[in-house]
Design a protein around this motif. Structure first.
Motif, PDB file in Angstrom:
ATOM      1  N   LEU A 198       0.840  -1.207   0.000  1.00 34.90           N
ATOM      2  CA  LEU A 198       0.000   0.000   0.000  1.00 34.90           C
ATOM      3  C   LEU A 198       0.870   1.250   0.000  1.00 34.90           C
ATOM      4  N   TYR A 199       1.819   1.296   0.935  1.00 33.58           N
ATOM      5  CA  TYR A 199       2.653   2.495   1.087  1.00 33.58           C
ATOM      6  C   TYR A 199       3.585   2.676  -0.114  1.00 33.58           C
ATOM      7  N   VAL A 202       1.465   4.087  -2.908  1.00 32.71           N
ATOM      8  CA  VAL A 202       1.109   5.489  -2.676  1.00 32.71           C
ATOM      9  C   VAL A 202       2.337   6.374  -2.894  1.00 32.71           C
ATOM     10  N   ILE A 278      -3.874   8.207   1.686  1.00 27.13           N
ATOM     11  CA  ILE A 278      -4.644   7.053   2.177  1.00 27.13           C
ATOM     12  C   ILE A 278      -5.916   7.551   2.886  1.00 27.13           C
ATOM     13  N   THR A 283     -10.500   4.429   5.292  1.00 26.06           N
ATOM     14  CA  THR A 283     -10.357   2.998   5.558  1.00 26.06           C
ATOM     15  C   THR A 283     -11.633   2.517   6.232  1.00 26.06           C
ATOM     16  N   ASN A 369      -5.741  -2.748  -1.291  1.00 26.75           N
ATOM     17  CA  ASN A 369      -4.425  -2.258  -0.836  1.00 26.75           C
ATOM     18  C   ASN A 369      -3.691  -1.554  -1.982  1.00 26.75           C
ATOM     19  N   ILE A 371      -3.361   1.533  -4.696  1.00 21.47           N
ATOM     20  CA  ILE A 371      -3.753   2.889  -5.110  1.00 21.47           C
ATOM     21  C   ILE A 371      -4.192   2.892  -6.569  1.00 21.47           C
ATOM     22  N   LEU A 387      -8.885   2.369   1.172  1.00 21.43           N
ATOM     23  CA  LEU A 387      -7.507   1.890   1.002  1.00 21.43           C
ATOM     24  C   LEU A 387      -6.952   1.478   2.353  1.00 21.43           C
ATOM     25  N   CYS A 388      -6.350   0.313   2.442  1.00 21.72           N
ATOM     26  CA  CYS A 388      -5.610  -0.014   3.664  1.00 21.72           C
ATOM     27  C   CYS A 388      -4.591  -1.122   3.403  1.00 21.72           C
TER      28      CYS A 388
END
Ligand code: F3S
Length: 401
Positions: A198-199, A202, A278, A283, A369, A371, A387-388
């Motif tokens: 996810l990160y 992003v 996010i 979420t 998860n 983007i 999104l998570c």
């Protein structure tokens, strides 16, 4: 046809129609493009990847286009992007007969051309490009992965140009095929931990909003997994048109580059910027489905989900949909697939929600998860998307409603 690009005798013969009208038209299109953008010649490609083959995206015009060229064969190894549904589950997915029939005609046209029936946005799991190889790939995440991680060379081709390149086996020698254009222009310093896909995705997305068509060099991302690199490429491809980024400790061309850091434009990205993106999606604690597998899951990512869901001894309240290619699907053992079934996890192939006729799937709220998937589901299909992190997606699926 008047042209300025250098052509070999063989290329001239194709252009003059000696090999038939389909190859002639494909060659004309490539020469016109190369001439317009100042390419000096064509270059041979070892792998073409055709994007835009879902009937949802290309409609009747795309179907007619592919059928027109299906009378002849591709001249290089060719794979293709996902379809509008899983070929074995179309009825269960609620796909109308007419959509199914038209999508099948597209598949038929591709097969007649000799295209490998992979239907995946991760062609690098089918055939991993080698450093220095020239390719003709559509699909932005794949282009970024091929250039930035493998050190191969491909511009971001559009749907029709991938077909022309596949038929001729060549592309104009320009853009990132050329050494001089494989140089970073913007230096990105990351001041944030990248916890999972996810990160990473992003981060790529934010970098893309800054660099647009320029080539970034991204530093300080630590030793992230290949799955996270894939997510980063997908995020970057979503918000930019750049075909290439350099990733510190990953991109194979970096050690040989003579970099003058002081000449590069500089941007810093912190944890707050990632969280802001996010949080803008939110979420939610519930959804109609959890979607994981954008870009298509690797074997390792599927096994990660298997480990998460093994902790539960009950069915997930919310269906979890995992998406992968047929190639990776085959590698997953029956034992894992059976546990997935018992836990309300569907492992599907060939497609993704974003390129499917989503309105027939009967969902309004999706948690993911990715983007990239979130961006396309909300912007194209008008779906409410949360999104998570992957682990949290699974927890939400198993929570009591
Ligand atoms: Fe692949 Fe669909 Fe994502 S085609 S990259 S899973 S939007």
């Amino acid at each position: 046809m008047v042209y300025t690009m250098y052509l070999t005798r063989e290329e001239e013969a194709i252009l003059s129609g000696k090999h038939g009208p389909e190859y002639q038209k494909a060659m004309k299109a490539l020469v016109k493009l190369g001439d317009a953008l100042g390419a000096e010649k064509l270059v041979k490609v070892v792998h073409a990847h055709i994007s835009g083959i879902s009937y949802q995206n290309i409609g009747d015009a795309g179907l007619d286009f592919l059928e027109e060229y299906s009378k002849v064969k591709v001249r290089t190894y060719t794979t293709c992007n996902p379809l509008g549904f899983d070929m074995d589950l179309w009825k269960e997915m609620g796909i109308p007969e007419e959509f199914y029939a038209k999508q099948l005609r597209i598949v038929g046209a591709l097969k007649r051309m000799g295209v490998n029936g992979t239907f995946t946005c991760t062609p690098y799991y089918i055939r991993k490009p080698l450093i220095g190889e020239h390719l003709a790939w559509g699909e932005s995440n794949a282009v970024l992965y091929a250039n930035s991680v493998c050190g191969a060379r491909t511009n971001r081709e559009g749907g029709p140009s991938t077909v022309f390149a596949a038929l001729v086996g060549k592309v104009p020698y320009m853009g990132v095929h050329v050494d001089e254009n494989r140089t970073p222009q913007v230096l990105i310093k990351v001041n944030a931990p990248l916890k999972d896909q996810l990160y990473a995705g992003v981060l790529g997305y934010i970098v893309g909003t800054y660099v647009k068509d320029k080539v970034p060099l991204i530093r300080n991302i630590g030793r992230i997994s290949d799955d996270m690199v894939k997510a980063l490429c997908a995020g970057l491809g979503t918000s930019s048109s750049t075909p290439l980024c350099f990733l510190e400790n990953i991109s194979p061309e970096i050690p040989k580059m003579k970099l003058k850091y002081s000449e590069l434009e500089k941007i810093e990205i912190d944890a707050q910027s990632l969280n802001d993106v996010i949080e803008a999606y939110g979420t939610p604690n519930s959804a109609d489905a959890i979607f994981l597998g954008c870009p298509h899951f690797s074997y390792g990512e599927i096994m990660e989900i298997y480990r998460y869901i093994s902790k539960y001894n009950r069915k997930a309240k919310t269906p979890i949909v995992l998406v992968t290619s047929r190639r990776v699907f085959k590698e997953v053992s029956l034992h894992v697939k059976l546990l997935f079934e018992r836990r309300n996890v569907r492992l599907i192939r060939d497609t993704c929600f974003a390129v499917s006729p989503f309105k027939y799937l009967g969902m309004r709220k999706v948690l993911t998860n990715s983007i990239k998937q979130a961006y396309y589901l909300s912007n194209i299909h008008g779906v409410k998307v949360g999104l998570c992190e992957t682990k949290k997606c699974i927890e939400v699926a198993f929570e009591e409603k």
